[in-house]
Design an enzyme around this catalytic site. Structure first.
Site, PDB file in Angstrom:
ATOM      1  N   ALA A 165     -13.425   1.297   6.726  1.00  0.00           N
ATOM      2  CA  ALA A 165     -13.754   0.690   5.570  1.00  0.00           C
ATOM      3  C   ALA A 165     -12.723  -0.628   5.221  1.00  0.00           C
ATOM      4  O   ALA A 165     -13.035  -1.528   4.490  1.00  0.00           O
ATOM      5  CB  ALA A 165     -13.842   1.560   4.343  1.00  0.00           C
ATOM      6  N   ASP A 166     -11.624  -0.581   5.778  1.00  0.00           N
ATOM      7  CA  ASP A 166     -10.850  -1.945   5.717  1.00  0.00           C
ATOM      8  C   ASP A 166     -11.416  -3.120   5.944  1.00  0.00           C
ATOM      9  O   ASP A 166     -11.468  -4.135   5.446  1.00  0.00           O
ATOM     10  CB  ASP A 166      -9.496  -1.652   6.734  1.00  0.00           C
ATOM     11  CG  ASP A 166      -8.596  -0.469   6.131  1.00  0.00           C
ATOM     12  OD1 ASP A 166      -8.752  -0.075   5.072  1.00  0.00           O
ATOM     13  OD2 ASP A 166      -7.551  -0.352   6.984  1.00  0.00           O
ATOM     14  N   GLU A 182       0.723  -1.345  -0.171  1.00  0.00           N
ATOM     15  CA  GLU A 182       0.137  -0.088  -0.077  1.00  0.00           C
ATOM     16  C   GLU A 182       1.020   1.206  -0.048  1.00  0.00           C
ATOM     17  O   GLU A 182       2.023   1.231   0.322  1.00  0.00           O
ATOM     18  CB  GLU A 182      -1.029  -0.066   1.119  1.00  0.00           C
ATOM     19  CG  GLU A 182      -0.198   0.071   2.557  1.00  0.00           C
ATOM     20  CD  GLU A 182      -1.185   0.643   3.762  1.00  0.00           C
ATOM     21  OE1 GLU A 182      -1.604   1.937   3.442  1.00  0.00           O
ATOM     22  OE2 GLU A 182      -1.118  -0.012   4.906  1.00  0.00           O
ATOM     23  N   LYS A 206      -3.411  -2.124  15.728  1.00  0.00           N
ATOM     24  CA  LYS A 206      -2.795  -1.259  16.693  1.00  0.00           C
ATOM     25  C   LYS A 206      -3.745  -1.029  18.083  1.00  0.00           C
ATOM     26  O   LYS A 206      -5.063  -0.975  17.599  1.00  0.00           O
ATOM     27  CB  LYS A 206      -2.652  -0.098  16.026  1.00  0.00           C
ATOM     28  CG  LYS A 206      -1.251   0.771  16.256  1.00  0.00           C
ATOM     29  CD  LYS A 206      -0.919   1.816  15.525  1.00  0.00           C
ATOM     30  CE  LYS A 206       0.360   1.589  14.557  1.00  0.00           C
ATOM     31  NZ  LYS A 206       0.766   2.352  13.664  1.00  0.00           N
ATOM     32  N   LYS A 258      -5.560  10.810   0.974  1.00  0.00           N
ATOM     33  CA  LYS A 258      -5.461   9.478   1.420  1.00  0.00           C
ATOM     34  C   LYS A 258      -6.795   8.857   1.027  1.00  0.00           C
ATOM     35  O   LYS A 258      -7.923   9.600   1.317  1.00  0.00           O
ATOM     36  CB  LYS A 258      -5.761   9.528   3.142  1.00  0.00           C
ATOM     37  CG  LYS A 258      -5.855   8.257   3.790  1.00  0.00           C
ATOM     38  CD  LYS A 258      -6.188   8.392   5.294  1.00  0.00           C
ATOM     39  CE  LYS A 258      -6.842   7.410   5.891  1.00  0.00           C
ATOM     40  NZ  LYS A 258      -7.285   7.399   7.220  1.00  0.00           N
ATOM     41  N   VAL A 318      -5.390   0.403   3.134  1.00  0.00           N
ATOM     42  CA  VAL A 318      -5.681  -1.073   2.800  1.00  0.00           C
ATOM     43  C   VAL A 318      -6.876  -1.538   2.044  1.00  0.00           C
ATOM     44  O   VAL A 318      -6.944  -2.222   1.095  1.00  0.00           O
ATOM     45  CB  VAL A 318      -5.664  -1.959   4.128  1.00  0.00           C
ATOM     46  CG1 VAL A 318      -6.432  -3.297   3.997  1.00  0.00           C
ATOM     47  CG2 VAL A 318      -4.478  -1.599   5.167  1.00  0.00           C
ATOM     48  N   ASP A 372     -16.924   4.943  14.284  1.00  0.00           N
ATOM     49  CA  ASP A 372     -15.768   5.136  13.406  1.00  0.00           C
ATOM     50  C   ASP A 372     -15.091   3.577  13.228  1.00  0.00           C
ATOM     51  O   ASP A 372     -14.499   3.341  14.291  1.00  0.00           O
ATOM     52  CB  ASP A 372     -14.689   6.264  14.157  1.00  0.00           C
ATOM     53  CG  ASP A 372     -13.403   6.336  13.464  1.00  0.00           C
ATOM     54  OD1 ASP A 372     -13.509   5.595  12.296  1.00  0.00           O
ATOM     55  OD2 ASP A 372     -12.616   7.062  13.431  1.00  0.00           O
TER      56      ASP A 372
END
Ligand code: PSU
Ligand code: MN
Length: 300
Positions: free
Chosen positions: A141-142, A25, A159, A86, A106, A138
């Protein structure tokens, strides 16, 4: 859709000859790490993929095209340029139609890799369900992309800027197999620990390849998420990171950071406040993932 794809000569040749290919990516370059370490890391990761017998295909959006396989010069631009967009899935039509520079997350990288027929994608950390998502909604969308697109993703876990427990729950809801390579515990990016047991543990690359082939042969669409724990010598203990993560989230809140800016803000805050310790870990783990990804692409 092919008219929006621009595949480098090397990657095209690799596709033709059915060579193993590893997608990479570009948001990690533009928004995930500071210059110049971002560029050096991106190039080193490509070299590791090559050294392990696969062809790297770094993915980004340039001048209205989804580019699969970037030149060194292009990687340098994504590392240096300040105003790179982004691009997650919802941003693709805008950035492509406007012909502006777009670094793919991603989600967007997976989709473009799939358009090019690439089956394996290596990254550092995926997006997930954020802490407090029960209020903010939140959720990256990955995760939804992982449920739809047939590209296996190798990461170093999730993370702890995210809610790891909720992220694992949501991955289950979406039917995404989560495999941890070589240990029982699901890793948390900087650390081998997270406090959560991995849904699946596999110790051999060939077993992971078998699982992926089985999933797709069954007609089950979507990814398999492979978590590859950071090496012990490179890890930062979970509780060392926690204080910075809590501070980062508080700051994001106080400064009214919202939407797509949340993840880059948290990443940058943590990198700045941990004297590069987290950056070194970040670099080490992505290199480690590149090795596993190349071997997996070969096995597949
Ligand atoms: N997590 C990291 N490093 C990263 C990202 C996430 O540890 O660079 C980037 C990836 O590109 C990921 C994206 O796909 O952030 C997720 O952004 P969001 O949470 O806005 O969906
Ligand atoms: Mn988000």
């Amino acid at each position: 859709m092919q008219s929006y794809l621009k595949i480098s000569d090397e990657v095209q040749e690799a596709i033709k000859q059915h060579k193993p290919i590893v997608a990479l990516e570009s948001t990690i370059i533009s928004h995930g790490m500071p210059y110049p370490k971002n560029v050096a890391t991106a190039l080193a990761v490509e070299q590791i993929v090559r050294d392990n017998g696969a062809i790297p295909a770094t993915i980004a959006i340039i001048n209205g095209k989804c580019c699969v396989g970037l030149s060194k010069e292009e990687i340098e631009v994504f590392g240096k340029e300040k105003n790179v967009w982004k691009v997650s899935l919802r941003d693709m039509p805008y950035v492509i139609s406007k012909k502006i520079f777009g670094a793919t997350t991603v989600a967007a990288t997976m989709r473009i890799a799939a358009m090019a027929g690439i089956k394996v994608f290596v990254t550092g950390g995926i997006g997930g369900v954020h802490r407090g998502a029960e209020k903010t909604m939140d959720i990256s969308a990955d995760l939804t992309e992982l449920s739809q697109t047939n590209v296996a993703v190798i990461c170093a876990g999730v993370k702890s800027i995210l809610d790891i427990g909720l992220t694992l729950e949501y991955l289950e809801t979406l039917g995404i197999p989560v495999v941890t390579y070589g240990q029982d515990e699901f890793p948390s990016f900087y650390s081998r620990q997270s406090g959560y047991t991995s849904p699946i543990r596999l110790d051999e690359i060939t077993e992971i390849a078998d699982l992926i082939k089985t999933k797709w042969s069954l007609g089950l669409n979507g990814s398999v998420l492979i978590a590859n724990p950071i090496e012990q010598k490179d890890e930062v203990p979970l509780n060392t990171m926690e204080q910075y993560i809590v501070q980062a989230i508080q700051q994001a809140d106080a400064q009214g950071v919202k939407g797509k800016n949340v993840t880059p803000f948290l990443l940058q805050y943590i990198a700045e406040h941990t004297q590069g310790e987290s950056l070194d870990a970040n670099i080490a783990l992505i290199k480690n993932n590149a090795q596993v990804g190349a071997k997996l692409a070969k096995s597949l």
